[in-house]
Scaffold this motif. Structure first.
Motif, mmCIF file in Angstrom:
data_model
loop_
_atom_site.group_PDB
_atom_site.id
_atom_site.type_symbol
_atom_site.label_atom_id
_atom_site.label_comp_id
_atom_site.label_asym_id
_atom_site.label_seq_id
_atom_site.Cartn_x
_atom_site.Cartn_y
_atom_site.Cartn_z
ATOM 1 N N GLY A 98 0.992 -1.104 0.260
ATOM 2 C CA GLY A 98 -0.110 -0.034 0.051
ATOM 3 C C GLY A 98 0.863 1.319 0.185
ATOM 4 O O GLY A 98 0.574 2.430 -0.878
ATOM 5 N N TYR A 99 1.484 1.643 1.144
ATOM 6 C CA TYR A 99 2.693 2.398 0.971
ATOM 7 C C TYR A 99 3.718 2.716 -0.297
ATOM 8 O O TYR A 99 3.820 3.714 -0.816
ATOM 9 N N ASN A 100 3.640 1.894 -1.036
ATOM 10 C CA ASN A 100 4.641 1.805 -2.344
ATOM 11 C C ASN A 100 3.726 1.492 -3.374
ATOM 12 O O ASN A 100 4.431 3.082 -3.987
ATOM 13 N N LEU A 101 2.796 1.370 -3.490
ATOM 14 C CA LEU A 101 2.334 1.633 -4.692
ATOM 15 C C LEU A 101 1.567 3.433 -3.809
ATOM 16 O O LEU A 101 2.257 4.400 -5.070
ATOM 17 N N ARG A 102 1.327 3.648 -3.343
ATOM 18 C CA ARG A 102 1.298 5.265 -2.434
ATOM 19 C C ARG A 102 2.098 6.103 -3.087
ATOM 20 O O ARG A 102 1.953 7.027 -3.879
ATOM 21 N N GLY A 103 3.692 5.751 -2.644
ATOM 22 C CA GLY A 103 4.552 6.184 -2.943
ATOM 23 C C GLY A 103 5.047 6.663 -4.611
ATOM 24 O O GLY A 103 5.326 7.317 -4.846
ATOM 25 N N CYS A 155 -8.195 -0.751 -4.648
ATOM 26 C CA CYS A 155 -9.347 0.464 -4.525
ATOM 27 C C CYS A 155 -8.965 1.617 -3.677
ATOM 28 O O CYS A 155 -9.231 2.793 -3.730
ATOM 29 N N TYR A 156 -8.828 0.925 -2.352
ATOM 30 C CA TYR A 156 -8.717 2.126 -1.434
ATOM 31 C C TYR A 156 -7.409 2.808 -1.249
ATOM 32 O O TYR A 156 -7.564 3.893 -0.948
ATOM 33 N N VAL A 157 -6.062 2.274 -1.625
ATOM 34 C CA VAL A 157 -4.692 3.549 -2.391
ATOM 35 C C VAL A 157 -5.542 3.934 -3.270
ATOM 36 O O VAL A 157 -5.158 5.346 -3.358
ATOM 37 N N SER A 214 -3.964 10.592 7.233
ATOM 38 C CA SER A 214 -4.837 10.178 6.657
ATOM 39 C C SER A 214 -4.315 8.631 5.547
ATOM 40 O O SER A 214 -5.754 8.167 6.203
ATOM 41 N N PHE A 215 -4.176 8.666 4.991
ATOM 42 C CA PHE A 215 -3.592 7.446 4.268
ATOM 43 C C PHE A 215 -3.384 6.271 5.552
ATOM 44 O O PHE A 215 -3.975 4.992 5.347
ATOM 45 N N ASP A 216 -2.394 5.999 6.622
ATOM 46 C CA ASP A 216 -2.648 5.153 7.316
ATOM 47 C C ASP A 216 -3.871 4.797 7.902
ATOM 48 O O ASP A 216 -3.991 4.004 8.310
ATOM 49 N N PHE A 217 -4.664 5.508 8.481
ATOM 50 C CA PHE A 217 -5.470 5.462 9.223
ATOM 51 C C PHE A 217 -6.900 4.471 8.356
ATOM 52 O O PHE A 217 -7.141 3.962 9.127
ATOM 53 N N GLY A 218 -6.671 4.999 7.415
ATOM 54 C CA GLY A 218 -7.915 4.456 6.717
ATOM 55 C C GLY A 218 -7.297 3.525 6.342
ATOM 56 O O GLY A 218 -7.698 1.620 6.447
ATOM 57 N N LEU A 219 -5.976 2.761 5.760
ATOM 58 C CA LEU A 219 -5.427 1.916 5.942
ATOM 59 C C LEU A 219 -4.963 -0.004 6.933
ATOM 60 O O LEU A 219 -5.495 -0.703 6.593
ATOM 61 N N ASP A 224 -7.916 -4.386 9.154
ATOM 62 C CA ASP A 224 -8.992 -5.490 10.694
ATOM 63 C C ASP A 224 -10.042 -5.211 9.948
ATOM 64 O O ASP A 224 -10.323 -6.235 10.647
ATOM 65 N N GLY A 225 -10.605 -4.852 8.866
ATOM 66 C CA GLY A 225 -11.749 -4.967 9.039
ATOM 67 C C GLY A 225 -11.443 -6.319 7.538
ATOM 68 O O GLY A 225 -12.792 -7.320 8.028
ATOM 69 N N LEU A 226 -10.387 -6.679 7.239
ATOM 70 C CA LEU A 226 -10.671 -7.898 6.465
ATOM 71 C C LEU A 226 -10.244 -9.502 7.398
ATOM 72 O O LEU A 226 -9.908 -10.217 7.614
ATOM 73 N N GLU A 227 -9.401 -8.626 8.702
ATOM 74 C CA GLU A 227 -8.727 -9.617 9.712
ATOM 75 C C GLU A 227 -10.263 -10.040 10.212
ATOM 76 O O GLU A 227 -10.747 -11.320 10.671
ATOM 77 N N ALA A 228 -11.101 -9.463 10.623
ATOM 78 C CA ALA A 228 -12.299 -9.796 10.636
ATOM 79 C C ALA A 228 -13.163 -9.864 10.614
ATOM 80 O O ALA A 228 -13.661 -11.296 11.370
ATOM 81 N N ARG A 229 -13.287 -10.512 9.227
ATOM 82 C CA ARG A 229 -13.904 -10.864 8.017
ATOM 83 C C ARG A 229 -13.293 -12.093 8.228
ATOM 84 O O ARG A 229 -13.984 -13.254 7.977
#
Length: 236
Positions: A98-103, A155-157, A214-219, A224-229
């Motif tokens: 996620g961070y490397n795609l963002r960068g 899609c999030y990134v 903002s990016f860190d919060f969302g990622l 967390d959501g995927l892990e909860a699922r």
């Protein structure tokens, strides 16, 4: 009559001519022009001039500019460094991705115009997607959920970075004037005073730090959501 699918990756690669020009050189030169001047400035003629070759000689390697853009987009996917799934946990791998795609997108903002505009069917795109696939298998996803989970992170990134690049570009890029932005926002969003008040309270923050937070919060929320699922699925 249906339109026949066409891609540079379905075209048999041609060997370099005697002059020594090859597809990799063409792509690297195109990226340099795009970095310096953006997508509107890139033409086969300008690219040929940069390479010291006529535009017609480039058509030996790519049929048209669209095929060139496919190659350039795959070059971008190749810039996104992601570890092998057996070298880290699935969350570590996806955070790195996620961070490397963002960068990569911030380093080459023109690339956001190509994503969605051209198919990603090159070797770098497949290699990256396979690493993500194996990471989600490692996490415990199976079947179609592997690809839906991968698409969620992707899609999030893109959803975070693409609008930010567009906003920053519209308001002056690195030379953005906070006071000027507030004035324009007052004019454009005058019907939303509460939102404007929120914006005024945040506009003084360091822009890069605010984007990173903002990016860190969302990622983290996505992972967390995927892990909860996964946990819920394993309890059933």
């Amino acid at each position: 009559m249906s339109k026949q699918f066409s891609s540079v990756f379905t075209r048999e690669p041609r060997p370099a001519k005697a002059a020594g020009l090859d597809r990799d050189q063409i792509v690297r030169a195109a990226v340099e022009i795009l970095d310096a001047e953006g997508t509107q400035a890139l033409s086969m003629r300008k690219l040929g001039a940069k390479l010291g070759a006529g535009a017609t000689s480039l058509y030996w390697y790519v049929a048209n500019k669209d095929q060139l853009m496919e190659l350039v987009l795959d070059e971008v996917w190749g810039m996104v460094e992601t570890p092998e799934p057996d070298e880290s946990s699935w969350r570590e791998l996806l955070t790195t991705f996620g961070y490397n795609l963002r960068g990569t997108l911030y380093a080459h903002p023109w690339s956001t115009e190509l994503i969605g505009g051209f198919p990603s069917l090159g070797p770098n795109a497949f290699r990256l997607n396979d690493r993500l696939r194996r990471a989600f298998i490692q996490a415990g996803f199976s079947g179609i959920d592997i690809y839906m989970a991968s698409g969620t992170v992707m899609c999030y990134v893109l959803g975070q970075v693409i609008p930010d690049i567009a906003f920053t570009k519209a308001f002056g890029g690195d030379q953005m004037d906070p006071a000027g932005v507030i004035k324009r926002m007052d004019d454009l969003a005058s019907e939303y005073p509460e939102m404007l008040a929120d914006y005024r309270s945040q506009v003084g923050m360091d822009a890069a730090a605010a984007r990173a937070m903002s990016f860190d919060f969302g990622l983290l929320c996505v992972l967390d959501g995927l892990e909860a699922r996964l946990r819920k699925a394993h309890k059933l």
